[in-house]
Design a protein around this motif. Structure first.
Motif, PDB file in Angstrom:
ATOM      1  N   GLU A   1      -6.996  -1.155  -7.183  1.00 51.71           N
ATOM      2  CA  GLU A   1      -5.459  -1.485  -7.042  1.00 51.71           C
ATOM      3  C   GLU A   1      -4.314  -0.287  -7.114  1.00 51.71           C
TER       4      GLU A   1
ATOM      5  N   ASP B   1       0.811  -1.188  -0.079  1.00 47.39           N
ATOM      6  CA  ASP B   1      -0.280   0.158   0.021  1.00 47.39           C
ATOM      7  C   ASP B   1       0.803   1.394  -0.036  1.00 47.39           C
TER       8      ASP B   1
ATOM      9  N   ARG C   1      -4.522   1.768  -4.241  1.00 49.18           N
ATOM     10  CA  ARG C   1      -4.196   1.535  -3.123  1.00 49.18           C
ATOM     11  C   ARG C   1      -2.693   1.587  -3.401  1.00 49.18           C
TER      12      ARG C   1
END
Length: 257
Positions: free
Chosen positions: A132, A114, A135
């Motif tokens: 994603e 992350d 993230r």
């Protein structure tokens, strides 16, 4: 011998034999053209890389676009690619730049922590996995990408596979904006362009369909020989086969930082 002098069979055989790994289209020089978008993606990408510390390029292909950028990030540079032949090409193209190539099948999750990167880029991602992307972006980080737009090159698809509904796919810029926002990213730039493509001989089309496999996913010369011959005759008569690609540039930022 010019392309117009070569027979249909000779052009087909030549295009079938050439290597299509990587994302270099120089084989098409003089045989096909495509207008470039007005915004200069590679130049703008380089400017952002030059200001970045940790940079990720998703679906880098053979790394040709990234390799052509003179700037580099101040810290690490990483690129993902899923197709094994492209991975080898990308490793060769990006070794001198110090980019680490990570084999990734382009299915969530991305193999990174992350908040890892302050810049994520991608030119023509097959699918943008917005959750994603958000993230792995650090707070204040930027996603900068040139996407394939809606119904891009549908004239090619329809020649081989017949009519299909337009405007009902997943590549609409408004959908990208909504998905980015849903995952906490603010879209700060969104531009669209329609670009003329011309194919001047049938070998160029065979090469293109072997390389850009999503236009006609089950393409083979044997299966589509009749359609190819029909297109060859069209090119001989009209001088080229014309289609229109669609692209959009999107830049989104993650809050914080």
């Amino acid at each position: 011998m010019s392309a117009m002098d070569r027979t249909f069979e000779e052009m087909i055989a030549q295009a079938e034999a050439v290597d299509v790994s990587g994302w270099d289209f120089s084989w098409l020089d003089g045989r096909a053209t495509e207008e470039r978008p007005p915004w200069g993606y590679q130049r703008q990408m380089g400017e952002r890389i030059g200001r970045a510390h940790l940079h990720l390029d998703i679906q880098t292909g053979g790394g040709e676009v990234l390799a052509g950028v003179p700037q580099r990030a101040s810290g690490a540079m990483v690129a993902t690619e899923g197709w094994p032949p492209n991975i080898e090409v990308a490793q060769a193209n990006l070794r001198e730049k110090g980019v680490v190539i990570v084999a990734d099948e382009d299915e969530p999750p991305l193999p990174f922590a992350d908040n890892a990167f302050d810049l994520v880029t991608s030119r023509h991602p097959v699918m943008a996995h917005w959750r994603e992307i958000a993230r792995v972006l650090a707070p204040g980080g930027t996603y900068f990408s040139q996407h394939i737009g809606p119904d891009s090159g549908h004239e090619v698809y329809e020649w081989f596979l017949g009519p299909k509904p337009t405007g009902k796919g997943f590549r609409e810029p408004a959908l990208a904006r909504a998905e980015a926002a849903k995952n906490g990213l603010e879209v700060v730039d969104l531009q669209e362009a329609e670009l003329k493509m011309e194919f001047f001989d049938i070998g160029a089309m065979v090469y293109f369909l072997r390389k850009v496999i999503w236009f006609v996913p089950d393409f083979s010369v044997e299966k589509y020989r009749d359609d190819l011959l029909r297109m060859h005759e069209h090119i001989e008569r009209e001088g080229s086969f014309v289609a229109y690609s669609r692209r959009f540039l999107i830049e989104a930022r993650k809050s914080g930082g």
